[in-house]
Design a protein around this motif. Sequence first.
Motif, short mmCIF file in Angstrom:
data_model
loop_
_atom_site.label_atom_id
_atom_site.label_comp_id
_atom_site.label_asym_id
_atom_site.label_seq_id
_atom_site.Cartn_x
_atom_site.Cartn_y
_atom_site.Cartn_z
N CYS A 279 0.80 -1.23 0.00
CA CYS A 279 0.00 0.00 0.00
C CYS A 279 0.83 1.27 0.00
N ARG A 280 2.13 1.18 0.24
CA ARG A 280 2.92 2.39 0.28
C ARG A 280 3.07 3.03 -1.10
N THR A 281 2.83 2.25 -2.16
CA THR A 281 2.93 2.80 -3.51
C THR A 281 1.58 3.21 -4.09
N TYR A 282 0.50 3.02 -3.32
CA TYR A 282 -0.80 3.46 -3.84
C TYR A 282 -0.87 4.98 -3.80
N ALA A 283 -1.45 5.55 -4.82
CA ALA A 283 -1.47 7.01 -4.96
C ALA A 283 -2.19 7.67 -3.79
N ARG A 284 -1.47 8.53 -3.06
CA ARG A 284 -2.00 9.33 -1.95
C ARG A 284 -2.70 8.46 -0.90
N GLU A 285 -2.08 7.34 -0.60
CA GLU A 285 -2.66 6.42 0.39
C GLU A 285 -2.81 7.08 1.76
N GLY A 286 -1.86 7.92 2.11
CA GLY A 286 -1.94 8.57 3.42
C GLY A 286 -3.11 9.51 3.56
N ALA A 287 -3.69 9.96 2.44
CA ALA A 287 -4.81 10.90 2.51
C ALA A 287 -6.15 10.19 2.58
N HIS A 288 -6.25 8.93 2.12
CA HIS A 288 -7.56 8.26 2.11
C HIS A 288 -7.53 6.88 2.76
N GLY A 289 -6.42 6.16 2.73
CA GLY A 289 -6.33 4.84 3.38
C GLY A 289 -7.13 3.75 2.70
N TYR A 290 -7.41 3.90 1.41
CA TYR A 290 -8.24 2.93 0.70
C TYR A 290 -7.56 1.56 0.60
N CYS A 291 -6.29 1.55 0.28
CA CYS A 291 -5.58 0.27 0.09
C CYS A 291 -5.51 -0.51 1.39
N HIS A 292 -5.17 0.15 2.48
CA HIS A 292 -5.11 -0.53 3.78
C HIS A 292 -6.47 -1.13 4.15
N LEU A 293 -7.53 -0.41 3.84
CA LEU A 293 -8.87 -0.91 4.16
C LEU A 293 -9.16 -2.20 3.40
#
Length: 346
Positions: A279-293
Amino acid sequence: MFLPVSERMSARKVRRTDRPARAAIAALLALAGAAFAPSTPARAQNFFEELFGIGRAARPPQPPRNVPVQPAPPPAEPGALAPGEGAETRPSVPAPPRQPVVLRVPSEDNVAGQDLLLNGLNGSLRIERSGSAYTAQMTLPGTKISQPTESCTVKLNGGKPVPLSAEGRAQGVSRFSTGSAECPLRFEILDGSVLATPLGSGPACTFTAADCETTPAGLWGPGAASLIPQAGEFDTARGVADKAVRDNYKIMTQRSRGSDVRPIVQEQAAFSSDREQACRTYAREGAHGYCHLRFTEARAIALATRLGANTATPTAANTPPRPRRSRAPVEGMNPDAPGAEPFADQ
């Protein structure tokens, strides 16, 4: 009249013997006289009442005022056990076993007809359904073999739809695989996204004719621009999914014995590491958290499936509740602060 000497000696002995008795009688008379003294008539009366058990001493003690008197317990039924009896012989009821937490399993059709991007950045994946069959059209991003600093793209199967083979739900979610010899892949259908895993010897797929090497592994999902407005909902759903993973993990370790616990602990630690890496390479993961979810939901569903739970019946909602609409304060009748929610609804 004079008595003989022997008789006078006997009389003196008698008088000496009666002195202690006379002293005791005198003491009792003095005590009685003090009790009957005119200055303390009440004390004398109390003395004799206590001495002979009459008057106040004969009455039972009265409870203090304003203290409720406990009613006598009702008579016990014949054959009933008295309180405290038989407690040692009554078998204790065992606590019901903990049940796995089941989240809603995404359907295969929830991604059909959508354009998905690798890590929300580039490439394209579109899954279509025709009857009961599914196909995929895929454009893979990569780097040139001859010039690794330059990017390239290559279409899977020459841009033609690739048939997908259903592999069931071994880990709770639907799985499909591609029959492409150039880049065999496995797709796991998540909620609004697809997790792709290469089935070849390594993580990369090499297309020699196109001079392109691609790494299609990762989460194919929506772009970041469409995810940021839903960041609050994703955060709430992430809390539910994290709790489901923890609960199911605890149940699995409790059901295991001895040496079987260690592999489960290692697997859980590997999941956390893999999720962070993916998930660290997902676009703007820190702003939405979609991949972690999505990764966490897939893990919770997989654990529930391995625990033998019925995944067709969710026991926890992985969708956030709708926010309640605030009510306008009523002037003169609402005791709460202006603009605050009524106390009864808090």
